[in-house]
Design a protein around this motif. Structure first.
Motif, PDB file in Angstrom:
ATOM      1  N   LEU A  39      19.943  45.540 -64.987  1.00 14.75           N
ATOM      2  CA  LEU A  39      21.103  44.633 -64.724  1.00 14.75           C
ATOM      3  C   LEU A  39      20.537  43.251 -64.286  1.00 14.75           C
ATOM      4  O   LEU A  39      21.278  42.244 -64.830  1.00 14.75           O
ATOM      5  CB  LEU A  39      21.806  44.953 -63.370  1.00 14.75           C
ATOM      6  CG  LEU A  39      22.843  44.334 -62.792  1.00 14.75           C
ATOM      7  CD1 LEU A  39      23.891  44.401 -63.742  1.00 14.75           C
ATOM      8  CD2 LEU A  39      23.236  45.146 -61.343  1.00 14.75           C
ATOM      9  N   ARG A  40      19.436  42.994 -63.757  1.00 17.34           N
ATOM     10  CA  ARG A  40      19.018  41.537 -63.573  1.00 17.34           C
ATOM     11  C   ARG A  40      18.530  40.803 -64.808  1.00 17.34           C
ATOM     12  O   ARG A  40      19.173  39.704 -64.786  1.00 17.34           O
ATOM     13  CB  ARG A  40      17.649  41.800 -62.751  1.00 17.34           C
ATOM     14  CG  ARG A  40      17.124  40.044 -62.360  1.00 17.34           C
ATOM     15  CD  ARG A  40      15.758  40.324 -61.640  1.00 17.34           C
ATOM     16  NE  ARG A  40      15.478  39.014 -61.089  1.00 17.34           N
ATOM     17  CZ  ARG A  40      14.305  38.515 -60.789  1.00 17.34           C
ATOM     18  NH1 ARG A  40      13.207  38.990 -60.902  1.00 17.34           N
ATOM     19  NH2 ARG A  40      14.141  37.280 -60.457  1.00 17.34           N
ATOM     20  N   ILE A  41      17.882  41.344 -65.887  1.00 16.55           N
ATOM     21  CA  ILE A  41      17.921  40.846 -67.095  1.00 16.55           C
ATOM     22  C   ILE A  41      19.143  40.303 -67.741  1.00 16.55           C
ATOM     23  O   ILE A  41      19.430  39.395 -68.243  1.00 16.55           O
ATOM     24  CB  ILE A  41      17.202  41.962 -68.138  1.00 16.55           C
ATOM     25  CG1 ILE A  41      15.530  42.017 -67.798  1.00 16.55           C
ATOM     26  CG2 ILE A  41      17.374  41.385 -69.461  1.00 16.55           C
ATOM     27  CD1 ILE A  41      15.070  43.176 -68.381  1.00 16.55           C
ATOM     28  N   TYR A  42      20.047  41.190 -68.004  1.00 24.28           N
ATOM     29  CA  TYR A  42      21.354  41.031 -68.237  1.00 24.28           C
ATOM     30  C   TYR A  42      22.115  39.813 -67.583  1.00 24.28           C
ATOM     31  O   TYR A  42      22.489  39.086 -68.269  1.00 24.28           O
ATOM     32  CB  TYR A  42      22.304  42.222 -68.429  1.00 24.28           C
ATOM     33  CG  TYR A  42      23.743  42.098 -68.706  1.00 24.28           C
ATOM     34  CD1 TYR A  42      24.028  41.892 -70.156  1.00 24.28           C
ATOM     35  CD2 TYR A  42      24.729  41.983 -67.832  1.00 24.28           C
ATOM     36  CE1 TYR A  42      25.334  41.844 -70.495  1.00 24.28           C
ATOM     37  CE2 TYR A  42      26.113  41.664 -68.165  1.00 24.28           C
ATOM     38  CZ  TYR A  42      26.422  41.654 -69.668  1.00 24.28           C
ATOM     39  OH  TYR A  42      27.734  41.379 -69.872  1.00 24.28           O
ATOM     40  N   ARG A  43      22.088  39.763 -66.320  1.00 24.18           N
ATOM     41  CA  ARG A  43      22.897  38.516 -65.495  1.00 24.18           C
ATOM     42  C   ARG A  43      22.078  37.280 -65.766  1.00 24.18           C
ATOM     43  O   ARG A  43      22.855  36.387 -66.065  1.00 24.18           O
ATOM     44  CB  ARG A  43      22.912  39.144 -64.120  1.00 24.18           C
ATOM     45  CG  ARG A  43      24.060  40.080 -63.965  1.00 24.18           C
ATOM     46  CD  ARG A  43      24.248  40.388 -62.418  1.00 24.18           C
ATOM     47  NE  ARG A  43      25.656  41.278 -62.367  1.00 24.18           N
ATOM     48  CZ  ARG A  43      25.892  41.761 -61.366  1.00 24.18           C
ATOM     49  NH1 ARG A  43      24.746  42.017 -60.294  1.00 24.18           N
ATOM     50  NH2 ARG A  43      26.940  42.579 -61.185  1.00 24.18           N
ATOM     51  N   HIS A  44      20.712  37.564 -65.928  1.00 20.77           N
ATOM     52  CA  HIS A  44      19.982  36.298 -65.945  1.00 20.77           C
ATOM     53  C   HIS A  44      20.288  35.685 -67.412  1.00 20.77           C
ATOM     54  O   HIS A  44      20.455  34.441 -67.358  1.00 20.77           O
ATOM     55  CB  HIS A  44      18.610  36.585 -65.698  1.00 20.77           C
ATOM     56  CG  HIS A  44      17.641  35.285 -65.520  1.00 20.77           C
ATOM     57  ND1 HIS A  44      17.626  34.956 -64.441  1.00 20.77           N
ATOM     58  CD2 HIS A  44      16.872  34.457 -66.410  1.00 20.77           C
ATOM     59  CE1 HIS A  44      16.575  33.813 -64.423  1.00 20.77           C
ATOM     60  NE2 HIS A  44      16.474  33.771 -65.781  1.00 20.77           N
ATOM     61  N   LEU A  45      20.377  36.280 -68.375  1.00 14.88           N
ATOM     62  CA  LEU A  45      20.588  36.057 -69.641  1.00 14.88           C
ATOM     63  C   LEU A  45      21.954  35.564 -69.880  1.00 14.88           C
ATOM     64  O   LEU A  45      22.375  34.494 -70.286  1.00 14.88           O
ATOM     65  CB  LEU A  45      20.241  37.026 -70.713  1.00 14.88           C
ATOM     66  CG  LEU A  45      18.742  37.324 -70.844  1.00 14.88           C
ATOM     67  CD1 LEU A  45      18.650  38.341 -71.927  1.00 14.88           C
ATOM     68  CD2 LEU A  45      17.989  35.981 -71.129  1.00 14.88           C
ATOM     69  N   SER A  46      22.966  36.405 -69.521  1.00 17.57           N
ATOM     70  CA  SER A  46      24.398  36.066 -69.503  1.00 17.57           C
ATOM     71  C   SER A  46      24.972  34.628 -68.917  1.00 17.57           C
ATOM     72  O   SER A  46      25.576  33.986 -69.329  1.00 17.57           O
ATOM     73  CB  SER A  46      25.226  36.982 -69.187  1.00 17.57           C
ATOM     74  OG  SER A  46      24.939  38.553 -69.551  1.00 17.57           O
ATOM     75  N   GLU A  47      24.097  34.376 -67.423  1.00 13.06           N
ATOM     76  CA  GLU A  47      24.504  33.280 -66.803  1.00 13.06           C
ATOM     77  C   GLU A  47      23.601  31.755 -67.481  1.00 13.06           C
ATOM     78  O   GLU A  47      23.638  30.901 -66.868  1.00 13.06           O
ATOM     79  CB  GLU A  47      24.131  33.411 -65.332  1.00 13.06           C
ATOM     80  CG  GLU A  47      24.958  34.604 -64.832  1.00 13.06           C
ATOM     81  CD  GLU A  47      24.500  34.951 -63.493  1.00 13.06           C
ATOM     82  OE1 GLU A  47      23.552  34.273 -62.919  1.00 13.06           O
ATOM     83  OE2 GLU A  47      25.129  36.009 -62.828  1.00 13.06           O
ATOM     84  N   GLY A  48      22.798  32.096 -68.549  1.00 14.53           N
ATOM     85  CA  GLY A  48      22.235  30.766 -69.289  1.00 14.53           C
ATOM     86  C   GLY A  48      21.064  30.407 -68.416  1.00 14.53           C
ATOM     87  O   GLY A  48      20.895  29.263 -68.532  1.00 14.53           O
ATOM     88  N   LEU A  49      20.511  31.408 -67.500  1.00 12.75           N
ATOM     89  CA  LEU A  49      19.457  30.868 -66.739  1.00 12.75           C
ATOM     90  C   LEU A  49      17.983  31.083 -67.543  1.00 12.75           C
ATOM     91  O   LEU A  49      16.980  30.627 -66.853  1.00 12.75           O
ATOM     92  CB  LEU A  49      19.356  31.743 -65.539  1.00 12.75           C
ATOM     93  CG  LEU A  49      20.637  31.776 -64.680  1.00 12.75           C
ATOM     94  CD1 LEU A  49      20.491  32.618 -63.411  1.00 12.75           C
ATOM     95  CD2 LEU A  49      20.830  30.300 -64.078  1.00 12.75           C
ATOM     96  N   PHE A  50      18.009  31.299 -68.802  1.00 14.44           N
ATOM     97  CA  PHE A  50      16.862  31.529 -69.412  1.00 14.44           C
ATOM     98  C   PHE A  50      16.861  30.761 -70.788  1.00 14.44           C
ATOM     99  O   PHE A  50      17.703  30.823 -71.596  1.00 14.44           O
ATOM    100  CB  PHE A  50      16.422  33.090 -70.065  1.00 14.44           C
ATOM    101  CG  PHE A  50      15.510  33.334 -70.770  1.00 14.44           C
ATOM    102  CD1 PHE A  50      14.088  33.217 -70.239  1.00 14.44           C
ATOM    103  CD2 PHE A  50      15.395  33.497 -72.084  1.00 14.44           C
ATOM    104  CE1 PHE A  50      12.958  33.202 -71.051  1.00 14.44           C
ATOM    105  CE2 PHE A  50      14.201  33.653 -72.778  1.00 14.44           C
ATOM    106  CZ  PHE A  50      13.100  33.871 -72.403  1.00 14.44           C
ATOM    107  N   ASP A  51      16.045  29.931 -71.162  1.00 13.81           N
ATOM    108  CA  ASP A  51      15.930  28.943 -72.223  1.00 13.81           C
ATOM    109  C   ASP A  51      14.675  29.445 -73.064  1.00 13.81           C
ATOM    110  O   ASP A  51      13.548  29.201 -72.758  1.00 13.81           O
ATOM    111  CB  ASP A  51      15.549  27.619 -71.962  1.00 13.81           C
ATOM    112  CG  ASP A  51      15.621  26.750 -73.182  1.00 13.81           C
ATOM    113  OD1 ASP A  51      15.841  27.106 -74.280  1.00 13.81           O
ATOM    114  OD2 ASP A  51      15.439  25.462 -73.033  1.00 13.81           O
ATOM    115  N   PRO A  52      14.831  30.155 -74.223  1.00 10.97           N
ATOM    116  CA  PRO A  52      13.709  30.579 -75.090  1.00 10.97           C
ATOM    117  C   PRO A  52      13.060  29.493 -75.603  1.00 10.97           C
ATOM    118  O   PRO A  52      11.844  29.702 -75.845  1.00 10.97           O
ATOM    119  CB  PRO A  52      14.729  31.468 -76.188  1.00 10.97           C
ATOM    120  CG  PRO A  52      15.908  31.469 -75.707  1.00 10.97           C
ATOM    121  CD  PRO A  52      16.432  30.543 -74.756  1.00 10.97           C
ATOM    122  N   ALA A  53      13.560  28.281 -75.656  1.00 10.67           N
ATOM    123  CA  ALA A  53      12.656  27.245 -76.052  1.00 10.67           C
ATOM    124  C   ALA A  53      11.597  26.844 -75.414  1.00 10.67           C
ATOM    125  O   ALA A  53      10.490  25.861 -75.986  1.00 10.67           O
ATOM    126  CB  ALA A  53      13.481  26.220 -76.617  1.00 10.67           C
TER     127      ALA A  53
END
Length: 201
Positions: free
Chosen positions: A179-193
Motif C-alpha cells: 500500500l505504501r509503495i502504491y500511494r507514494h508513486l500515485s501521489e507523485g512523490l518518487f522521481d525516477p530521474a
C-alpha cells in the motif's frame, strides 16, 4: 531503468511496520474487521502459506494480511476458513487491493473457495510506469524508500497455534509495504530521474 543489487539492500536500515496489528481468528472478529476494511478506498494485501520441505507436499493458504496505512488485520484462514465476508472484500471493486504476485495469492485462495477477484492492483505491473524493472517487493521497496525488508520469517510455520510477534510483524509489513509503495508513486512523490539506482540500458 531502475534496478538494485541485493548487496546494496543488505546495507540499508531494516524496515519496520509502524502500525497496530490485529490477529483475526474467529468469525465475529472477521465480520467486524471486514466491515471496517470495506470503508477504505485502498488496502495492502498479501498471503502466507506454510512452507513445504518435502517433494509432493502442499499446504493451503494459512494467512491473509490486509493493511491500511496504520493498521493490519491478519486473517487466520487456516482456523476460520476463507469466510464469506473476506471473500466479498476480495471481490469488491470499490476497495482497491494492492499486492505483488497477486496471481499466486488468488490461485491459493481459489483452492479454498471460488473467487472472482476485483479491484486488484498488481505492483509488478504498476511500478514499470516508474522505470522500475525489479519485480520483488524487497527490491522495489528498497529502490523507493531505501530500507531493507528482511525475509527471515518467510519459511516459518504459518499454521502454528500462535503466531509469534516476529511472524506478525513480518506479515503486516509485507501488506503495508504494498500500500505504501502504491500511494507514494500515485501521489507523485518518487522521481525516477533522481534515483541512484539508474542502470544503463
Amino acid at each position: 531503468m531502475l534496478s538494485i543489487d541485493k548487496s546494496q539492500i543488505h546495507q540499508m536500515p531494516v524496515a519496520k511496520f509502524p502500525g497496530k496489528i490485529y490477529v483475526i481468528d474467529n468469525a465475529a472478529d472477521a465480520r467486524s474487521a471486514v466491515a471496517y476494511l470495506m470503508r477504505q478506498s485502498a488496502v495492502g494485501f498479501d498471503t502466507e502459506t506454510r512452507p513445504t520441505f518435502r517433494k509432493g507436499e502442499t499446504h493451503n493458504v494459512a494467512l491473509v494480511q490486509i493493511s491500511t496505512s496504520d493498521e493490519c488485520f491478519l486473517f487466520r484462514v487456516n482456523l476460520i476458513g476463507f469466510c464469506e465476508p473476506l471473500r466479498q472484500l476480495m471481490e469488491s471493486r470499490d476497495v482497491l487491493k494492492i499486492g505483488l504476485s497477486t496471481k499466486d495469492d488468488f490461485h491459493g485462495l481459489a483452492r479454498l473457495a471460488p473467487i472472482v477477484p476485483g479491484g486488484i492492483i498488481e505492483l509488478q505491473h504498476f511500478v514499470g510506469k516508474y522505470d522500475i524493472t525489479d519485480q520483488s517487493l524487497q527490491k522495489v521497496y528498497a529502490i523507493i524508500f531505501g530500507e531493507h525488508i528482511t525475509k527471515g520469517q518467510r519459511l516459518t510455520n504459518w499454521e502454528a497455534k500462535t503466531l509469534t510477534p516476529a511472524q506478525q510483524d513480518y506479515a503486516s509489513l509485507d501488506a503495508w509495504a504494498c500500500l505504501r509503495i502504491y500511494r507514494h508513486l500515485s501521489e507523485g512523490l518518487f522521481d525516477p530521474a533522481t534515483s541512484p539506482y539508474v542502470k544503463e540500458q
